[in-house]
Design an enzyme around this catalytic site. Structure first.
Site, PDB file in Angstrom:
ATOM      1  N   ILE A  16       0.838  -1.204   0.000  1.00 31.04           N
ATOM      2  CA  ILE A  16       0.000   0.000   0.000  1.00 31.04           C
ATOM      3  C   ILE A  16       0.867   1.245   0.000  1.00 31.04           C
ATOM      4  CG2 ILE A  16      -1.914   1.185   1.113  1.00 31.04           C
ATOM      5  CD1 ILE A  16      -2.482  -1.767   0.146  1.00 31.04           C
ATOM      6  N   LYS A  17       0.679   2.047  -1.034  1.00 32.04           N
ATOM      7  CA  LYS A  17       1.433   3.291  -1.149  1.00 32.04           C
ATOM      8  C   LYS A  17       0.673   4.392  -0.415  1.00 32.04           C
ATOM      9  CE  LYS A  17       4.324   4.764  -4.939  1.00 32.04           C
ATOM     10  NZ  LYS A  17       4.336   5.059  -6.361  1.00 32.04           N
ATOM     11  N   ILE A  18       1.368   5.005   0.532  1.00 37.46           N
ATOM     12  CA  ILE A  18       0.751   6.017   1.384  1.00 37.46           C
ATOM     13  C   ILE A  18       1.557   7.306   1.255  1.00 37.46           C
ATOM     14  CG2 ILE A  18       0.255   6.606   3.811  1.00 37.46           C
ATOM     15  CD1 ILE A  18      -1.328   4.181   3.291  1.00 37.46           C
TER      16      ILE A  18
END
Ligand code: E4P
Length: 218
Positions: free
Chosen positions: A86-88
């Site tokens: 997950i890119k945050i």
């Protein structure tokens, strides 16, 4: 050094996967939007197809800006395939989301990192990966690769396990410098991957061998 492909383009991924050169994929909302327009597919279907083509980690970015929204989206993305990371974005809420996701065993890639302090915060929050954007820093007259060196030193000083993904790569020199510095990963656009193969002496050499061979077989 691992090489990730920085694209959502299924054709590019298919072609690179055939040569078994790619250890993972990074996408972002702009890259996904481009592929949605090109194929007419939904982002979930694009991600499903990417996971079928590549074995390694596939970064998919959340769109929400608030903590609860980011965590909800992260779980939806993670449900697509276990290899999804997950890119945050690097924000206060973003780091809270990283901490929550870490506690649930969900890998994260903190994106839009432009300073050593931001990378330090991401590592402290428990990010699996941190992505310094070297090309965008170069674009505004800063030295992107210098930032990568700083982050590597800080992570080594404190034994952080967070891996450094050199991102926003603009040319082969970025890739070589990343490898010389000992960065864990460089994520590169397909156009740059192609450039890594090239050398004018290789082209000349192939042509000369070809001509010599043809000469002897006239
Ligand atoms: C990284 O994960 C990003 O997708 C990417 O490297 C951004 O690069 P850009 O500056 O070329 O958009």
């Amino acid at each position: 050094m691992k090489i990730f492909l920085d694209t959502a383009n299924l054709e590019e991924i298919k072609n690179s996967a055939e040569a078994n050169l790619i250890d993972g994929i990074t996408t972002n909302p702009s890259l996904m939007a481009r592929e949605i327009k090109r194929t007419g597919l939904e982002s979930t279907d694009i991600l499903k197809q990417i996971t079928a083509l590549v074995n390694g980690p596939i970064s998919a970015e959340v769109i929400s800006k608030d903590l609860e929204g980011m965590v909800r989206e992260a779980k939806e993305l993670k449900a697509i395939a276990p290899q999804i990371v997950i890119k945050i974005p690097m924000t206060f809420d973003g780091m809270k989301a990283v901490r929550r996701l870490r506690a649930e065993g969900i890998d994260t890639n903190v994106t839009l990192v432009f300073s050593a302090n931001q990378a330090l915060l991401a590592a402290k929050a428990g990010a699996t990966y941190v992505s310094p954007f070297v090309g965008r820093l170069d674009d505004i007259g800063n030295d992107g690769m210098n930032l990568v060196g700083e982050i590597l030193t800080i992570f080594e000083n404190y034994n952080y396990k967070t891996k450094v993904i050199v991102a926003s790569v603009r040319h082969p020199k970025h890739v070589k410098e990343a490898a010389l510095m000992g960065a864990d990963i460089a994520t590169i656009p397909y156009k740059i991957l192609n450039k890594l193969f090239n050398h004018c002496l290789t082209d000349q050499g192939i042509e000369r061998f070809d001509n010599d061979w043809k000469d002897a077989h006239k």
